[in-house]
Write a protein that holds these residues in place. Structure first.
Motif, PDB file in Angstrom:
ATOM      1  N   ILE A   1     -70.445  75.567 -35.580  1.00  0.00           N
ATOM      2  CA  ILE A   1     -70.831  76.970 -35.649  1.00  0.00           C
ATOM      3  C   ILE A   1     -70.158  77.659 -34.467  1.00  0.00           C
ATOM      4  N   ASP A   2     -69.178  78.519 -34.765  1.00  0.00           N
ATOM      5  CA  ASP A   2     -68.382  79.090 -33.682  1.00  0.00           C
ATOM      6  C   ASP A   2     -67.999  80.551 -33.906  1.00  0.00           C
ATOM      7  N   LEU A   3     -68.794  81.271 -34.698  1.00  0.00           N
ATOM      8  CA  LEU A   3     -68.509  82.678 -34.955  1.00  0.00           C
ATOM      9  C   LEU A   3     -69.816  83.441 -35.128  1.00  0.00           C
ATOM     10  N   LEU A   4     -69.876  84.632 -34.529  1.00  0.00           N
ATOM     11  CA  LEU A   4     -71.005  85.537 -34.712  1.00  0.00           C
ATOM     12  C   LEU A   4     -70.480  86.785 -35.401  1.00  0.00           C
ATOM     13  N   VAL A   5     -71.093  87.147 -36.518  1.00  0.00           N
ATOM     14  CA  VAL A   5     -70.664  88.303 -37.303  1.00  0.00           C
ATOM     15  C   VAL A   5     -71.748  89.381 -37.230  1.00  0.00           C
ATOM     16  N   ILE A   6     -71.339  90.580 -36.806  1.00  0.00           N
ATOM     17  CA  ILE A   6     -72.250  91.718 -36.718  1.00  0.00           C
ATOM     18  C   ILE A   6     -72.079  92.574 -37.970  1.00  0.00           C
ATOM     19  N   HIS A   7     -73.200  92.865 -38.614  1.00  0.00           N
ATOM     20  CA  HIS A   7     -73.255  93.658 -39.840  1.00  0.00           C
ATOM     21  C   HIS A   7     -74.141  94.887 -39.596  1.00  0.00           C
ATOM     22  N   SER A   8     -74.188  95.770 -40.577  1.00  0.00           N
ATOM     23  CA  SER A   8     -75.213  96.808 -40.610  1.00  0.00           C
ATOM     24  C   SER A   8     -75.646  97.007 -42.056  1.00  0.00           C
ATOM     25  N   ILE A   9     -76.904  97.435 -42.195  1.00  0.00           N
ATOM     26  CA  ILE A   9     -77.477  97.638 -43.522  1.00  0.00           C
ATOM     27  C   ILE A   9     -78.537  98.734 -43.444  1.00  0.00           C
ATOM     28  N   SER A  10     -78.622  99.524 -44.485  1.00  0.00           N
ATOM     29  CA  SER A  10     -79.712 100.477 -44.652  1.00  0.00           C
ATOM     30  C   SER A  10     -80.014 100.555 -46.143  1.00  0.00           C
TER      31      SER A  10
ATOM     32  N   GLY B   1     -74.891  85.295 -38.886  1.00  0.00           N
ATOM     33  CA  GLY B   1     -74.837  86.701 -39.261  1.00  0.00           C
ATOM     34  C   GLY B   1     -76.034  87.479 -38.755  1.00  0.00           C
ATOM     35  N   ILE B   2     -75.764  88.564 -38.043  1.00  0.00           N
ATOM     36  CA  ILE B   2     -76.819  89.462 -37.567  1.00  0.00           C
ATOM     37  C   ILE B   2     -76.620  90.822 -38.220  1.00  0.00           C
TER      38      ILE B   2
ATOM     39  N   THR C   1     -67.399  89.148 -34.012  1.00  0.00           N
ATOM     40  CA  THR C   1     -66.600  90.083 -34.801  1.00  0.00           C
ATOM     41  C   THR C   1     -67.486  90.882 -35.751  1.00  0.00           C
ATOM     42  N   SER C   2     -66.854  91.760 -36.473  1.00  0.00           N
ATOM     43  CA  SER C   2     -67.556  92.613 -37.442  1.00  0.00           C
ATOM     44  C   SER C   2     -67.386  92.069 -38.856  1.00  0.00           C
ATOM     45  N   HIS C   3     -68.279  92.495 -39.722  1.00  0.00           N
ATOM     46  CA  HIS C   3     -68.138  92.167 -41.137  1.00  0.00           C
ATOM     47  C   HIS C   3     -66.841  92.767 -41.674  1.00  0.00           C
ATOM     48  N   ALA C   4     -66.510  93.969 -41.202  1.00  0.00           N
ATOM     49  CA  ALA C   4     -65.279  94.625 -41.640  1.00  0.00           C
ATOM     50  C   ALA C   4     -64.048  93.788 -41.307  1.00  0.00           C
TER      51      ALA C   4
ATOM     52  N   LYS D   1     -65.487  95.611 -46.818  1.00  0.00           N
ATOM     53  CA  LYS D   1     -66.635  95.993 -46.003  1.00  0.00           C
ATOM     54  C   LYS D   1     -66.193  96.860 -44.832  1.00  0.00           C
ATOM     55  N   THR D   2     -67.096  97.716 -44.338  1.00  0.00           N
ATOM     56  CA  THR D   2     -66.800  98.585 -43.205  1.00  0.00           C
ATOM     57  C   THR D   2     -67.765  98.375 -42.035  1.00  0.00           C
ATOM     58  N   ASP D   3     -68.799  97.610 -42.236  1.00  0.00           N
ATOM     59  CA  ASP D   3     -69.851  97.498 -41.229  1.00  0.00           C
ATOM     60  C   ASP D   3     -69.484  96.565 -40.074  1.00  0.00           C
ATOM     61  N   PRO D   4     -70.057  96.826 -38.903  1.00  0.00           N
ATOM     62  CA  PRO D   4     -71.112  97.790 -38.631  1.00  0.00           C
ATOM     63  C   PRO D   4     -70.636  99.233 -38.510  1.00  0.00           C
ATOM     64  N   GLY D   5     -69.361  99.467 -38.643  1.00  0.00           N
ATOM     65  CA  GLY D   5     -68.854 100.829 -38.735  1.00  0.00           C
ATOM     66  C   GLY D   5     -68.473 101.445 -37.406  1.00  0.00           C
ATOM     67  N   PRO D   6     -67.940 102.669 -37.478  1.00  0.00           N
ATOM     68  CA  PRO D   6     -67.413 103.339 -36.289  1.00  0.00           C
ATOM     69  C   PRO D   6     -68.483 103.766 -35.289  1.00  0.00           C
ATOM     70  N   MET D   7     -69.734 103.803 -35.688  1.00  0.00           N
ATOM     71  CA  MET D   7     -70.794 104.222 -34.770  1.00  0.00           C
ATOM     72  C   MET D   7     -71.293 103.064 -33.900  1.00  0.00           C
ATOM     73  N   PHE D   8     -70.852 101.845 -34.200  1.00  0.00           N
ATOM     74  CA  PHE D   8     -71.248 100.720 -33.360  1.00  0.00           C
ATOM     75  C   PHE D   8     -70.376 100.725 -32.105  1.00  0.00           C
ATOM     76  N   ASP D   9     -71.004 100.722 -30.942  1.00  0.00           N
ATOM     77  CA  ASP D   9     -70.305 100.830 -29.662  1.00  0.00           C
ATOM     78  C   ASP D   9     -70.043  99.430 -29.100  1.00  0.00           C
ATOM     79  N   TRP D  10     -68.885  98.868 -29.471  1.00  0.00           N
ATOM     80  CA  TRP D  10     -68.525  97.514 -29.031  1.00  0.00           C
ATOM     81  C   TRP D  10     -68.435  97.443 -27.508  1.00  0.00           C
ATOM     82  N   GLN D  11     -67.861  98.461 -26.879  1.00  0.00           N
ATOM     83  CA  GLN D  11     -67.707  98.444 -25.428  1.00  0.00           C
ATOM     84  C   GLN D  11     -69.070  98.372 -24.748  1.00  0.00           C
ATOM     85  N   ASN D  12     -70.018  99.166 -25.202  1.00  0.00           N
ATOM     86  CA  ASN D  12     -71.369  99.148 -24.645  1.00  0.00           C
ATOM     87  C   ASN D  12     -72.030  97.787 -24.877  1.00  0.00           C
ATOM     88  N   TYR D  13     -71.907  97.257 -26.070  1.00  0.00           N
ATOM     89  CA  TYR D  13     -72.488  95.950 -26.398  1.00  0.00           C
ATOM     90  C   TYR D  13     -71.963  94.858 -25.463  1.00  0.00           C
ATOM     91  N   PHE D  14     -70.650  94.788 -25.291  1.00  0.00           N
ATOM     92  CA  PHE D  14     -70.082  93.751 -24.430  1.00  0.00           C
ATOM     93  C   PHE D  14     -70.402  94.002 -22.956  1.00  0.00           C
TER      94      PHE D  14
END
Length: 183
Positions: free
Chosen positions: A30-39, A116-117, A155-158, A165-178
């Protein structure tokens, strides 16, 4: 870091055992984390619709969009709601059905080797501070358990399903997260 020995459950997450999971391939790192978004419905937050989808009880008649997706058999390891609360659907060492047809650095079938988160959110609205804090907490736990998941292996689902897929999308702030992850 794991609750109850080696159950694969994260500290702080409420566990809802989804049927949409299975065993990973033998000897799979297990060597990958994938960030998604859903509503659900799209662009709306709150309620039990996401839980219902991952637990195979989404009422197709409750919303026109649900008719398209109610028969899907999908899950994620962890959902982070707008308030930062966490719901885990699949133990980390099991394969969740979150990535679909996917490819990361030439490796197909990302579900086999990833976690997957899902963040409750959309491409059009910013994620909450509580979600970033919760995501950082979960990421730290996951990285401690699976040291092959480094920042470069998040990484992202996109990114693993481009064009689909496009998620988590442009509103996800990768810089802030890291930044938060390393603070």
């Amino acid at each position: 870091m794991l609750k109850h020995g080696q159950t694969g459950l994260l500290d702080g997450a409420q566990f809802h055992n989804s049927a949409n999971q299975d065993q990973r391939p033998a000897d799979c790192d297990i060597d990958l984390l994938v960030i998604h978004s859903i509503s659900l419905p799209p662009g709306e937050f709150g309620g039990d619709w996401i839980d219902d989808l991952f637990m195979n009880r989404l009422d197709a008649d409750a919303h026109p969009y649900f008719q398209e997706i109610s028969s899907l058999k999908v899950s994620c390891h962890l959902l982070i709601r707008r308030d930062g609360s966490q719901v885990q659907y699949v133990p980390l060492h099991h394969r969740a059905w979150h990535a679909g047809e996917s490819n990361y650095c030439g490796r197909e079938r990302c579900n086999d080797f990833s976690i997957g988160i899902e963040l409750e959110g959309s491409d059009e609205q910013p994620f909450t501070d509580a979600q970033y804090a919760s995501l950082v907490e979960a990421t730290r736990q996951i990285m401690a358990i699976y040291p092959n998941i480094t920042q470069e292996r998040i990484t992202s689902h996109a990114a693993i399903a481009p064009g689909r897929k496009t998620d988590p999308g442009p509103m996800f702030d990768w810089q802030n997260y890291f930044r938060l992850l390393h603070s």
